[in-house]
Enzyme design. Structure first.
Site, mmCIF file in Angstrom:
data_model
loop_
_atom_site.group_PDB
_atom_site.id
_atom_site.type_symbol
_atom_site.label_atom_id
_atom_site.label_comp_id
_atom_site.label_asym_id
_atom_site.label_seq_id
_atom_site.Cartn_x
_atom_site.Cartn_y
_atom_site.Cartn_z
ATOM 1 N N LYS A 97 -0.209 6.405 10.509
ATOM 2 C CA LYS A 97 0.075 4.967 10.433
ATOM 3 C C LYS A 97 1.397 4.688 11.126
ATOM 4 O O LYS A 97 2.265 5.553 11.272
ATOM 5 C CB LYS A 97 0.121 4.468 8.979
ATOM 6 C CG LYS A 97 1.179 5.139 8.078
ATOM 7 C CD LYS A 97 2.581 4.573 8.198
ATOM 8 C CE LYS A 97 3.561 5.258 7.230
ATOM 9 N NZ LYS A 97 4.974 4.880 7.496
ATOM 10 N N GLY A 120 1.334 13.408 5.328
ATOM 11 C CA GLY A 120 1.014 14.021 4.046
ATOM 12 C C GLY A 120 0.234 13.094 3.138
ATOM 13 O O GLY A 120 -0.716 13.502 2.455
ATOM 14 N N SER A 121 0.606 11.812 3.134
ATOM 15 C CA SER A 121 -0.111 10.830 2.314
ATOM 16 C C SER A 121 -1.523 10.612 2.834
ATOM 17 O O SER A 121 -2.472 10.469 2.052
ATOM 18 C CB SER A 121 0.652 9.500 2.313
ATOM 19 O OG SER A 121 1.882 9.627 1.645
ATOM 20 N N ASP A 165 2.511 5.650 -0.122
ATOM 21 C CA ASP A 165 1.685 5.340 1.048
ATOM 22 C C ASP A 165 0.212 5.672 0.849
ATOM 23 O O ASP A 165 -0.639 5.206 1.614
ATOM 24 C CB ASP A 165 2.190 6.121 2.275
ATOM 25 C CG ASP A 165 3.476 5.559 2.848
ATOM 26 O OD1 ASP A 165 3.903 4.482 2.406
ATOM 27 O OD2 ASP A 165 4.060 6.215 3.729
#
Length: 303
Positions: A12, A108-109, A142
């Site tokens: 993102k 990671g999210s 996130d």
């Protein structure tokens, strides 16, 4: 179904990021627009004959037990067991990293969100999108966005999400060769925490104005702090800013700029290869309107 392979976990970009206040518990109040792009990590999931959750690939610097992917899988396994009375089978998870750590791209999210989506299907968990978002929020602010799955205007600590139209464009992204710890940015005495709140229509009107082109909306309040602590971030903003309206995403370190077409992005990358420091990495990505795991389309995961 015993496996899901090549499941994408997209990056993102924060098209803007304002810090509007701070809660009594220390969490910062934010406003942002999250934009998905088509650069992804990928994950493979294979069910086991026991109840163990295992990450079968090495991720340098991230122990298995602290990996958000493993933590998300264990959290969902416990929730499915609570609902059904029977623990679902364990799973081997292969994580193939492309997105940098400490880059502000949400890697990671996103990995954790894809894990929740894939295992909810493999385990027949039956959790709704909102239930998965609620489950993932304690692991990372996130994660709900990646489960939300489309361009979003975010408020609160990042969990209050509403759909919004973003620009249909290409991005050039620079990784300036440093990792930026989020905690260092949010605890800095130099962080501005009182930016005036905007409303979603302010952002929408900005990109509806044909005279604006791809000039960015608002600012990233974290950029000044990251640039002070990590000079390569400031240098990347300056380099890319020659070609357009460049800024940092998230808490850094990655820097991005929007372009109308792929050819423009390619031209910038040609210049990057000729003049940028060798410690930097540059690449292009297309804006995504929806998460590629939406509805588990056949091209997203191969069963």
């Amino acid at each position: 179904m015993r496996s899901l392979m090549s499941c994408p976990a997209p990056a993102k970009l924060n098209l803007f990021l304002h810090v509007t206040g701070r809660r009594p518990d220390g969490y910062h109040l934010l406003q942002s627009v999250f934009q998905l792009i088509d650069r992804c990590d990928t994950l493979d999931f294979t069910l086991r004959g026991d109840e163990r959750i295992r990450r079968v690939t090495d991720v340098p610097g991230v122990p298995e037990d602290s990996d958000l992917v493993v933590r998300a899988a264990r959290l969902l396994q416990a929730e499915v067991a609570r609902r059904t009375g029977t623990p679902p089978p364990g799973v081997d998870i292969a994580l193939h990293k492309v997105l940098p750590m400490g880059g502000g791209l949400g890697g990671g999210s996103s990995d954790a969100a894809t894990t929740l989506l894939a295992l909810n299907r493999l385990w027949h968990g039956g959790l709704s999108k909102q239930e998965l978002m609620d489950l993932g929020l304690p692991l990372g602010a996130d994660i709900p966005f990646f489960l939300f799955g489309e361009t979003a205007f975010a408020e609160g600590v990042g969990e209050a999400l509403r759909p919004v139209d973003g620009p249909d464009c290409w991005y050039v992204v620079i990784e300036p060769g440093v990792q930026v710890p989020t905690g260092d940015i949010f605890t800095s005495e130099h962080l501005t925490r009182n930016t005036a709140a905007v409303i979603i229509s302010d952002f929408s009107r900005h990109f509806a104005d044909q005279n604006i082109g791809l000039r960015q909306f608002g600012k990233n309040d974290l950029q000044q702090v990251a640039s002070r602590l990590f000079p390569p971030v400031a240098q990347a903003v300056e380099w890319l800013g020659v070609h357009g309206d460049a800024r940092m995403t998230g808490s850094g370190a990655c820097v991005f700029c929007a372009f109308h077409g792929e050819e423009q992005a390619d031209a910038v990358l040609d210049a990057f290869g000729a003049t940028a420091p060798s410690t930097w990495k540059g690449w292009k990505a297309k804006a995504l309107r929806r998460h590629p795991m939406e509805m588990f389309q056949s091209e997203s995961c191969e069963a």
